[in-house]
Structure formats: C-alpha cells, structure tokens
Design an enzyme around this catalytic site. Structure first.
Site, mmCIF file in Angstrom:
data_model
loop_
_atom_site.group_PDB
_atom_site.id
_atom_site.type_symbol
_atom_site.label_atom_id
_atom_site.label_comp_id
_atom_site.label_asym_id
_atom_site.label_seq_id
_atom_site.Cartn_x
_atom_site.Cartn_y
_atom_site.Cartn_z
ATOM 1 N N TYR A 102 -1.305 16.784 -51.184
ATOM 2 C CA TYR A 102 -2.032 16.990 -49.915
ATOM 3 C C TYR A 102 -2.132 18.475 -49.597
ATOM 4 C CZ TYR A 102 -1.047 11.977 -49.577
ATOM 5 O OH TYR A 102 -0.943 10.638 -49.833
ATOM 6 N N VAL A 155 0.860 7.785 -49.428
ATOM 7 C CA VAL A 155 1.494 7.491 -48.142
ATOM 8 C C VAL A 155 2.370 6.234 -48.179
ATOM 9 C CG1 VAL A 155 -0.193 8.749 -46.754
ATOM 10 C CG2 VAL A 155 -0.541 6.312 -47.208
ATOM 11 N N SER A 208 -2.321 6.789 -52.577
ATOM 12 C CA SER A 208 -3.132 7.869 -53.163
ATOM 13 C C SER A 208 -2.771 8.231 -54.601
ATOM 14 C CB SER A 208 -3.010 9.132 -52.309
ATOM 15 O OG SER A 208 -4.050 9.180 -51.390
ATOM 16 N N TYR A 236 -12.295 1.148 -53.812
ATOM 17 C CA TYR A 236 -11.321 2.211 -53.499
ATOM 18 C C TYR A 236 -10.089 1.629 -52.787
ATOM 19 C CZ TYR A 236 -9.243 6.047 -50.825
ATOM 20 O OH TYR A 236 -8.341 6.912 -50.244
ATOM 21 N N LYS A 239 -5.370 7.665 -57.126
ATOM 22 C CA LYS A 239 -6.502 8.587 -57.321
ATOM 23 C C LYS A 239 -6.464 9.228 -58.708
ATOM 24 C CE LYS A 239 -7.297 9.826 -52.407
ATOM 25 N NZ LYS A 239 -6.556 8.875 -51.604
#
Ligand code: GLU
Length: 302
Positions: free
Chosen positions: A232, A250, A54, A180, A57
């Site tokens: 998160y 993660v 992540s 993605y 992102k």
C-alpha cells in the site's frame, strides 16, 4: 519472530469494511518459511485459513500477463507507485489516463479485465493457478466473503465504470468487478503463501518438482511491482526496513519472497492505518534482520 511481533499487535484493528472480515481474531499470528531444499518452519497459527484479499492481485497479474501479454496489460495499467491509499480513485481522473499500478484496486480491476477475453472460465483459470502456485488443491472460494464484497462493492464498481468510460477495460465493468471480488475472496493459509513466495523466489520454478510454473519474465515483473507497490502507501518504508518484495491484504496476510533463498508468509488480522498487518510487518522485519534477507544487505550477492 513471534515474540518480537506480538507486543506490537494490540495497536492493530481488523478490517471492518465488510462484515465477514470484521469477524477476524486480532490475537492470531502465523508465520511460515519454506526453502528450496524442502524445509518448512512454522510458528503460531499456520493452518488457520484467511481471506487472501489484495494478495490475489499478484496472481491476477500473472494470469493477465499469461493471457493477454505484456503490451496489452501495460496499455491498461501503469508501473509507478501511487503513494495513495489502495482504494483511492483520485488519480484516475486528475493525473493519469490509466491506473498507476496493478497492486492498487483500480489497477487490479484493469488487469482482471485482461484475464477474460478468450477464456471460457476466467475464475476457474485463476483458481487453478492459485492452487498450483500455493501447492494445495483444496484452496477454495469463501462464498460468504464474496457475497459481502459484492454487496459492499460500490467504490470498486465506481472505479470500474469510470475506467470503462475511458476504454481501459477489456470487458463489461460489472462482470470484471464480479471476477475481481471472487479473486479477492479465496481462502489461504500461511503455508500456501510461503509456497507461492518460494516459487517466486525460484523465478517461477517449483523446487520440489523442478516444474516451471510461471515464466521467469513474469516473475521478474511481479516481484518488482511487489517491491515498489506491494505494501500500500507504506511500500517505500517497507522496502527500507525489510527490503523484500511483498504483498499484503486487508485479510491480515503478507506474502514475501527472498530471492533464491525462501518464501515467507505471515498472518495477523490487526492492521495499521495503511492497511498492513502489524504482526506480520514486525515478524518480517525481525526475519529480514536476523537472516540477512534485505535485498540490499550485501548478502544477496555473496
Ligand atoms: N477486496 C478488497 C477491496 O477491493 C481488497 C482490499 C485489500 O486487501 O487491499 O476493497
């Protein structure tokens, strides 16, 4: 930092939603700091490569803002923390017409779709940007992780198709999730991420070369969303305790940035219930306290 973090690490569990990540070694811990004057401090497993997951992102958001601009990106995705798990889809239908922010899966899938129109090779553009920000030309896609993500991607596909039906994607859902998954599957180490964190800390300039790699207005948006949404559903707690814009993945990595002072990165694959690396969290808490890095510590203005 290593001595402070290690005792907490046995509470962590490596991610198991794909077989490739389940192979992670929960005893590993790497910590790296890089400063504008070229100093680099490393502790532990600093050369070990891991899956960016992540943390990508943030790079996707930079690319989307560069490609599509502010208005187009934020017509597809919001700016508010969700308070839900990173892979939650509950608010997509019930509370908002668009995903809450670019740091959760649904939001990142929407920003990913903004990187495609008018670009002949979107993954190539992403990889070039990632290499530039991290200062390493040999960063590459981990094909095994990508295949694993692709095969286990039902939930992300479900979100993408839902958003397609709401006209929130700029491109075909299947192509968007494939891109993605690729973006989540590049391999990095903490030295790479500390370099990237330093570029963010210097408002987009690489202090070693003086080159402006990213526009300051884009850095401001990315760091703000990291601060409010990057950890998160523990982003508020991290902001209170550590007080730095940060993004975790993660794969066990955390990227952090201390305004004009340094880039920081940690790697420890054991995760807490909310998906954040336990070793990394404690290491960053220690560094923030001992180096006075908390954004609201009063030292930022000195
Ligand atoms: N590729 C992961 C997913 O989409 C990213 C998870 C993460 O690091 O938060 O489920």
């Amino acid at each position: 930092a290593e001595r402070y973090a290690r005792p907490h690490m046995d509470q962590g569990k490596v991610a198991t939603y794909i077989p490739e990540l389940a192979k992670g070694d929960a005893t590993k811990l790497g910590i790296c700091i890089r400063t504008p004057d070229g100093e680099e401090y490393c502790q532990g497993d600093c050369q070990t490569e891991f899956s960016i997951q992540s943390i990508s992102k943030t790079i996707t958001l930079i690319l989307a803002l560069q490609t599509a601009g502010y208005d187009r990106v934020f017509s597809k995705v919001g700016m508010e923390p969700s308070g839900d798990a990173f892979n939650s889809m509950i608010r997509l239908e019930t509370l908002t017409t668009h995903p809450m922010n670019p740091m959760i899966n649904a939001g990142a899938i929407a920003t990913t779709s903004c990187c495609i129109k008018g670009c002949a090779d979107p993954f190539g553009a992403f990889l070039t940007l990632a290499r530039t920000l991290c200062g390493r030309e040999t960063i590459r896609l981990n094909k095994e992780v990508f295949t694993s993500e692709y095969q286990a991607g039902g939930r992300n596909r479900a979100m993408a198709y839902f958003m397609q039906s709401e006209n929130l994607l700029e491109w075909d859902a299947e192509d968007v999730v494939e891109l993605y998954f690729k973006m989540c599957s590049i391999n990095v180490n903490v030295r790479d991420l500390a370099h990237y964190g330093l570029v963010l800390a210097c408002n987009g300039k690489d202090p070693a070369t003086g080159k402006q790699l990213v526009d300051p207005w884009i850095c401001r948006i990315v760091k703000t969303l990291m601060m409010t949404c990057g950890m998160y559903d523990a982003s508020g707690e991290f902001a209170v305790k550590v007080g730095l814009p940060a993004k975790s993945g993660v794969g066990g990595g955390i990227l952090a940035s201390a305004e004009s002072r340094m880039g920081l990165a940690t790697f420890a694959p054991g995760l807490d219930k909310r998906g954040n690396s336990i070793g990394g969290w404690y290491a960053l808490e220690f560094l923030s306290q001992n180096l006075g890095l908390h954004y609201f510590s009063g030292q930022a203005a000195e």
